[in-house]
Scaffold this motif. Structure first.
Motif, PDB file in Angstrom:
ATOM      1  N   ALA A  51      17.533  -4.556 -40.423  1.00  0.00           N
ATOM      2  CA  ALA A  51      16.434  -5.216 -39.718  1.00  0.00           C
ATOM      3  C   ALA A  51      16.560  -5.051 -38.207  1.00  0.00           C
ATOM      4  N   VAL A  52      17.780  -5.236 -37.688  1.00  0.00           N
ATOM      5  CA  VAL A  52      17.995  -5.099 -36.244  1.00  0.00           C
ATOM      6  C   VAL A  52      17.730  -3.663 -35.791  1.00  0.00           C
ATOM      7  N   CYS A  53      18.230  -2.703 -36.554  1.00  0.00           N
ATOM      8  CA  CYS A  53      18.027  -1.294 -36.182  1.00  0.00           C
ATOM      9  C   CYS A  53      16.564  -0.880 -36.312  1.00  0.00           C
ATOM     10  N   ALA A  54      15.887  -1.345 -37.359  1.00  0.00           N
ATOM     11  CA  ALA A  54      14.466  -1.032 -37.506  1.00  0.00           C
ATOM     12  C   ALA A  54      13.677  -1.565 -36.320  1.00  0.00           C
ATOM     13  N   THR A  55      14.002  -2.789 -35.885  1.00  0.00           N
ATOM     14  CA  THR A  55      13.326  -3.383 -34.734  1.00  0.00           C
ATOM     15  C   THR A  55      13.613  -2.595 -33.462  1.00  0.00           C
ATOM     16  N   ALA A  56      14.876  -2.237 -33.254  1.00  0.00           N
ATOM     17  CA  ALA A  56      15.251  -1.498 -32.048  1.00  0.00           C
ATOM     18  C   ALA A  56      14.577  -0.136 -32.000  1.00  0.00           C
ATOM     19  N   TRP A  57      14.624   0.591 -33.112  1.00  0.00           N
ATOM     20  CA  TRP A  57      14.004   1.920 -33.124  1.00  0.00           C
ATOM     21  C   TRP A  57      12.485   1.832 -33.010  1.00  0.00           C
ATOM     22  N   PHE A  58      11.900   0.773 -33.571  1.00  0.00           N
ATOM     23  CA  PHE A  58      10.444   0.662 -33.437  1.00  0.00           C
ATOM     24  C   PHE A  58      10.055   0.390 -31.988  1.00  0.00           C
ATOM     25  N   VAL A 117      11.671   1.545 -29.422  1.00  0.00           N
ATOM     26  CA  VAL A 117      11.792   2.851 -28.777  1.00  0.00           C
ATOM     27  C   VAL A 117      10.591   3.729 -29.138  1.00  0.00           C
ATOM     28  N   LEU A 118      10.187   3.699 -30.412  1.00  0.00           N
ATOM     29  CA  LEU A 118       9.031   4.469 -30.855  1.00  0.00           C
ATOM     30  C   LEU A 118       7.764   4.021 -30.134  1.00  0.00           C
ATOM     31  N   THR A 119       7.600   2.703 -30.003  1.00  0.00           N
ATOM     32  CA  THR A 119       6.421   2.169 -29.324  1.00  0.00           C
ATOM     33  C   THR A 119       6.398   2.586 -27.858  1.00  0.00           C
ATOM     34  N   GLY A 120       7.557   2.507 -27.198  1.00  0.00           N
ATOM     35  CA  GLY A 120       7.631   2.936 -25.806  1.00  0.00           C
ATOM     36  C   GLY A 120       7.328   4.411 -25.658  1.00  0.00           C
ATOM     37  N   THR A 121       7.828   5.226 -26.598  1.00  0.00           N
ATOM     38  CA  THR A 121       7.579   6.671 -26.554  1.00  0.00           C
ATOM     39  C   THR A 121       6.105   6.978 -26.734  1.00  0.00           C
ATOM     40  N   LEU A 122       5.462   6.309 -27.702  1.00  0.00           N
ATOM     41  CA  LEU A 122       4.028   6.528 -27.923  1.00  0.00           C
ATOM     42  C   LEU A 122       3.219   6.107 -26.702  1.00  0.00           C
ATOM     43  N   THR A 123       3.622   5.029 -26.068  1.00  0.00           N
ATOM     44  CA  THR A 123       2.904   4.547 -24.882  1.00  0.00           C
ATOM     45  C   THR A 123       3.027   5.535 -23.727  1.00  0.00           C
ATOM     46  N   VAL A 124       4.246   6.015 -23.486  1.00  0.00           N
ATOM     47  CA  VAL A 124       4.480   6.967 -22.392  1.00  0.00           C
ATOM     48  C   VAL A 124       3.741   8.280 -22.638  1.00  0.00           C
ATOM     49  N   ALA A 165      -5.332   4.624 -28.075  1.00  0.00           N
ATOM     50  CA  ALA A 165      -5.250   3.193 -27.775  1.00  0.00           C
ATOM     51  C   ALA A 165      -5.061   2.327 -29.022  1.00  0.00           C
ATOM     52  N   PRO A 166      -5.793   2.562 -30.134  1.00  0.00           N
ATOM     53  CA  PRO A 166      -5.580   1.721 -31.327  1.00  0.00           C
ATOM     54  C   PRO A 166      -4.140   1.796 -31.833  1.00  0.00           C
ATOM     55  N   LEU A 167      -3.540   2.980 -31.779  1.00  0.00           N
ATOM     56  CA  LEU A 167      -2.159   3.146 -32.254  1.00  0.00           C
ATOM     57  C   LEU A 167      -1.190   2.378 -31.351  1.00  0.00           C
ATOM     58  N   ILE A 168      -1.402   2.457 -30.047  1.00  0.00           N
ATOM     59  CA  ILE A 168      -0.537   1.743 -29.104  1.00  0.00           C
ATOM     60  C   ILE A 168      -0.677   0.231 -29.296  1.00  0.00           C
ATOM     61  N   LEU A 169      -1.911  -0.238 -29.473  1.00  0.00           N
ATOM     62  CA  LEU A 169      -2.142  -1.665 -29.658  1.00  0.00           C
ATOM     63  C   LEU A 169      -1.434  -2.183 -30.899  1.00  0.00           C
ATOM     64  N   VAL A 170      -1.609  -1.490 -32.028  1.00  0.00           N
ATOM     65  CA  VAL A 170      -0.972  -1.917 -33.275  1.00  0.00           C
ATOM     66  C   VAL A 170       0.550  -1.864 -33.129  1.00  0.00           C
ATOM     67  N   SER A 171       1.041  -0.850 -32.422  1.00  0.00           N
ATOM     68  CA  SER A 171       2.489  -0.718 -32.230  1.00  0.00           C
ATOM     69  C   SER A 171       3.066  -1.921 -31.497  1.00  0.00           C
ATOM     70  N   TRP A 172       2.406  -2.346 -30.432  1.00  0.00           N
ATOM     71  CA  TRP A 172       2.921  -3.470 -29.658  1.00  0.00           C
ATOM     72  C   TRP A 172       2.798  -4.793 -30.415  1.00  0.00           C
ATOM     73  N   VAL A 173       1.763  -4.919 -31.223  1.00  0.00           N
ATOM     74  CA  VAL A 173       1.644  -6.130 -32.057  1.00  0.00           C
ATOM     75  C   VAL A 173       2.794  -6.178 -33.066  1.00  0.00           C
ATOM     76  N   ILE A 174       3.089  -5.039 -33.710  1.00  0.00           N
ATOM     77  CA  ILE A 174       4.210  -4.986 -34.653  1.00  0.00           C
ATOM     78  C   ILE A 174       5.516  -5.317 -33.942  1.00  0.00           C
ATOM     79  N   ALA A 175       5.709  -4.736 -32.762  1.00  0.00           N
ATOM     80  CA  ALA A 175       6.937  -4.987 -32.002  1.00  0.00           C
ATOM     81  C   ALA A 175       7.086  -6.473 -31.695  1.00  0.00           C
TER      82      ALA A 175
END
Length: 418
Positions: A105-112, A114-121, A126-136
């Motif tokens: 659980a901790v690793c899934a959260t940490a990698w997600f 990182v994934l969210t930050g990578t997608l944002t950069v 926009a819909p993908l970034i929004l959903v990513s940050w909500v999940i995070a």
């Protein structure tokens, strides 16, 4: 005679038997280390990040699945008694599997994150970034609510955030996987993410598909205890537990099953230990909700040893009772409780003494609080036992288990990791 495994006082081996060096924490650390190795070897590729999230998410969910838990216990306790005591001692720690859940659980959260930050950069849609940050955000709340101190003080918050947050995440992860596949020009149906999510959703749904409201008979030999009797077509195995609820969407409590040889159904012993158990004792409802299947617990590991000592306090006698009644593993009982007959009734005490005439039953009303470690040591020596299993409250269980293990005696007890 049992093998002598006593470590030297103050030795590294003795220190490693105490917190924080539990098998639970070691497993969590192993998952984190494995993740770090994979990340270094594979590099920070988007597909690698996605794979790490999915892999850790699957581990975190499946390791808590009742069928998987029962399989783990069956495999661990299948070892021959001819194997070395040290090997069987290690296998007996199977109930620390929650460390895999925490690590995943901790690793899934940490990698997600990182994934969210990578997608944002990288300027993902926009819909993908929004959903990513909500999940995070949901993941961060769930991890925070699961921190040991928060979980201990606000257990209802922990339980409900995991239940409703988990269900929300399943929907959001499915939406995220569709959006991510679309952004990459790939198909979601048939992809790795599709199959992983299908397995995870099935795992979460299975216990709820067996949700039912069943009749229960409740008697209270004293205001401190309720004895629950069920017979709705399920006779669980010794060492298992059943989850009960009066409101299945809000609150669940697990109790050790007490099946009796040759009888259908089972019993539970519930002590007054909070609002929920207090209301159960006072109200005596005619029906309760159950879900899933009987699930293996720490008591199951008795079959790994030739002879065991059961140490129980209060209603901790409940989880011990089915093993004492079955007599499959020769056992000696040490039970400390307030006036046993007045609290639990003559029938239950007589039933225990009939199968455990040599039991040490310590009445704390007349004799005061005992030194359970010393009583366990004496019983372990006199009975020539190989292991001790302690069923008590958190503080007592941890104290007894750690003190015995530091002396080289295999000892086991609940770790309150869920």
């Amino acid at each position: 005679m049992t093998a002598t495994l006593t470590p030297a006082p103050g030795s590294l081996r003795a220190r490693l038997k105490r917190r924080p060096w539990t098998h639970h924490n070691r497993l969590a650390a192993a998952v984190v280390l494995l993740n770090a190795v994979v990340a270094v070897m594979a590099g920070p590729d988007l597909d690698v990040l996605t794979g790490l999230v999915l892999g850790n998410l699957t581990l975190a969910v499946l390791i808590r699945q009742q069928l998987v838990i029962n399989l783990l216990f069956r495999l661990a306790t299948a070892a021959s008694l001819r194997r070395s005591l040290r090997w069987r001692w290690t296998l007996g720690k199977v109930y620390h599997f929650g460390g895999l859940h925490v690590g995943g659980a901790v690793c899934a959260t940490a990698w997600f994150l990182v994934l969210t930050g990578t997608l944002t950069v990288r300027g993902a849609p926009a819909p993908l970034i929004l959903v990513s940050w909500v999940i995070a955000g949901v993941l961060a709340v769930m991890v925070a609510a699961a921190l040991p101190r928060v979980r201990a003080r606000r257990h209802d918050l922990f339980e409900r955030s995991h239940r409703f947050g988990g269900w929300t995440l399943l929907v959001l992860f499915a939406l995220h996987a569709v959006l991510l596949a679309d952004a990459a020009g790939k198909r979601f149906i048939g992809s790795a993410a599709f199959w992983v999510l299908l397995v995870v959703v099935t795992s979460v749904a299975l216990p709820w598909l067996r949700l039912r409201r069943v009749p229960v008979r409740i008697s209270s030999p004293s205001p401190h205890v309720a004895l629950l009797s069920f017979d709705y077509g399920v006779t669980p195995f010794a060492g298992s537990s059943t989850a009960l609820s009066r409101n299945p969407l809000l609150e669940w409590h697990s109790f050790a099953n007490v099946p009796a040889p040759g009888r259908t159904g089972f019993r539970l012993t519930v002590s007054r230990a909070g609002d929920w158990t207090g209301a159960l004792i006072d109200d005596r409802p005619s029906h309760l909700w159950v879900k899933g299947i009987p699930t293996a617990g720490v008591g199951n590991i008795d079959k790994l040893f030739r002879r065991v000592v059961w140490v129980a306090t209060g209603s901790g006698i409940g989880p011990c009772l089915p093993h004492l009644l079955s007599g499959e593993t020769p056992a000696r009982l040490v039970w400390s409780t307030r006036h046993p007959r007045r609290t639990y009734g003559d029938a239950l005490v007589d039933e225990i003494l009939a199968v455990q005439p040599g039991a040490v039953v310590w009445d704390t009303d007349s004799a005061g609080k005992p030194d359970l470690v010393e009583l366990a040591l004496e019983a372990h020596r006199d009975f020539a036992a190989e292991a001790v299993i302690c069923i008590s409250n958190k503080k007592t269980t941890w104290h007894v288990v750690e003190e015995l293990e530091a002396r080289g005696i295999p000892a086991f007890g609940a770790i309150w990791d869920s």
